[in-house]
Design an enzyme around this catalytic site. Structure first.
Site, PDB file in Angstrom:
ATOM      1  CG  ASP A 263      -4.382  -2.076   3.523  1.00  0.00           C
ATOM      2  OD1 ASP A 263      -4.673  -2.736   4.544  1.00  0.00           O
ATOM      3  OD2 ASP A 263      -4.390  -0.839   3.484  1.00  0.00           O
TER       4      ASP A 263
ATOM      5  CD  GLU B 266      -4.653   4.593   1.023  1.00  0.00           C
ATOM      6  OE1 GLU B 266      -5.215   5.587   1.509  1.00  0.00           O
ATOM      7  OE2 GLU B 266      -4.050   3.742   1.711  1.00  0.00           O
TER       8      GLU B 266
ATOM      9  CG  ASP C 234       0.070   4.812   6.157  1.00  0.00           C
ATOM     10  OD1 ASP C 234       0.160   4.480   4.956  1.00  0.00           O
ATOM     11  OD2 ASP C 234      -1.012   5.176   6.660  1.00  0.00           O
ATOM     12  CG  HIS C 235       0.220   0.251   4.485  1.00  0.00           C
ATOM     13  ND1 HIS C 235      -0.528  -0.819   4.915  1.00  0.00           N
ATOM     14  CD2 HIS C 235      -0.592   1.341   4.566  1.00  0.00           C
ATOM     15  CE1 HIS C 235      -1.740  -0.408   5.235  1.00  0.00           C
ATOM     16  NE2 HIS C 235      -1.816   0.900   5.037  1.00  0.00           N
TER      17      HIS C 235
ATOM     18  CG  ASN D 293      -7.619  -1.240   6.031  1.00  0.00           C
ATOM     19  OD1 ASN D 293      -6.815  -0.678   6.768  1.00  0.00           O
ATOM     20  ND2 ASN D 293      -7.923  -0.776   4.827  1.00  0.00           N
TER      21      ASN D 293
ATOM     22  CG  ASP E   9      -0.282  -4.180   4.465  1.00  0.00           C
ATOM     23  OD1 ASP E   9      -0.865  -3.596   3.540  1.00  0.00           O
ATOM     24  OD2 ASP E   9       0.022  -3.629   5.547  1.00  0.00           O
TER      25      ASP E   9
ATOM     26  CG  ASN F  64      -1.814   1.227   1.286  1.00  0.00           C
ATOM     27  OD1 ASN F  64      -1.418   2.328   0.899  1.00  0.00           O
ATOM     28  ND2 ASN F  64      -3.027   1.047   1.779  1.00  0.00           N
TER      29      ASN F  64
END
Length: 261
Positions: free
Chosen positions: A152, A34, A253-254, A154, A224, A7
């Site tokens: 991802d 994303e 952030d991933h 989530n 992930d 991501n």
């Protein structure tokens, strides 16, 4: 074969990170989530120069997924409707699914909704989306036995997938009972967690909030994933989380997760 999932939280903002990483890690397939860009504005040039065929399913400012493959992919489709033609069109307004086949292996790249807050409309949408994904997977499995489902999600499936400051909180978003149950029901169709084949202990994460110095404190989440059907799971020889890109200036952030089989 090496398949990576990442991501990138805007492919244009992180293009240099992605191209540099691919030069150092020339995986066979890179699954991006994303991407946050419409198809017409996707940055093809630098990535194609590295020898990748690019398949995209984008959206302005939000969501978006892409497949970068060294070999051309077969049977590339996007969204739920390509497999489930009778669904409500609204389920594909958010660009979250792309799939294609390489050497007999179907790569399914997902960006599962976040859900925002427990019992919110976005949370209900997430659970509905996961329910639809269950039907989608049943259809795919009827024609393609070898699937690498990654992206991802989530969702942290177990408490060991979350740092200790959060793991004790019941019904936290991304680890609520309903979300975990929905993911378990997907896996019961015949998928296994590639990372857990090689690593049992906790404290291994793929996402860290930008706030509260989460990365430096390793207060992260493992959300992930690579989930493999049985024959691929048997063939898997490694699955690792590469935290190096998260150390860069202005990172996503991933961070990438790579499976090899």
């Amino acid at each position: 074969m090496k398949i990576a999932s990442w991501n990138v939280n805007s492919v244009r903002s992180r293009l240099e990170h992605v191209t540099n990483w691919l030069q150092q890690n020339p995986v066979d397939v890179l699954c991006l989530q994303e991407t946050k860009v419409v198809d017409a504005d996707f940055p093809h040039t630098g990535l194609e120069a590295l020898g990748y065929n690019i398949y995209i399913y984008g959206q302005k400012s939000y969501n978006g997924v892409a497949l970068l493959s060294k070999k051309p992919l077969e049977q590339v489709t996007t969204g739920f409707a390509s497999i489930l033609p009778d669904i409500e069109p609204g389920w594909d307004e958010q660009k979250r699914i792309i799939t294609g086949i390489i050497d007999g292996v179907r790569i399914l790249n997902l960006y599962v909704p976040n859900g925002s807050e427990i019992d919110s409309e976005k949370y209900k949408y997430k659970l509905g989306w996961l329910n639809l994904l269950h039907k989608y997977l049943q259809t795919l499995l009827s024609t393609t036995p070898n699937i690498c489902m990654c992206g991802d999600f989530n969702i942290a499936l177990e408490d060991r997938d979350i740092h200790e400051k959060v793991s004790s909180i019941k019904n936290h978003i991304m680890s609520s009972d309903a979300e975990r149950q929905a993911l378990k029901e997907l896996l019961e169709l015949g998928f296994a967690d590639a990372f857990r084949k090689f690593t049992e202990e906790g404290e291994h994460f793929s996402w860290w909030d930008y706030r509260t110095m989460a990365f430096s404190r390793n207060r992260g989440w493992r959300i992930d994933h690579h989930y493999l059907t049985p024959e691929l799971y048997k063939k898997a020889i490694s699955c690792v989380i590469d935290i190096e890109p998260r150390k860069l200036e202005k990172p996503s952030d991933h961070t990438p997760v790579i499976v090899e089989f």
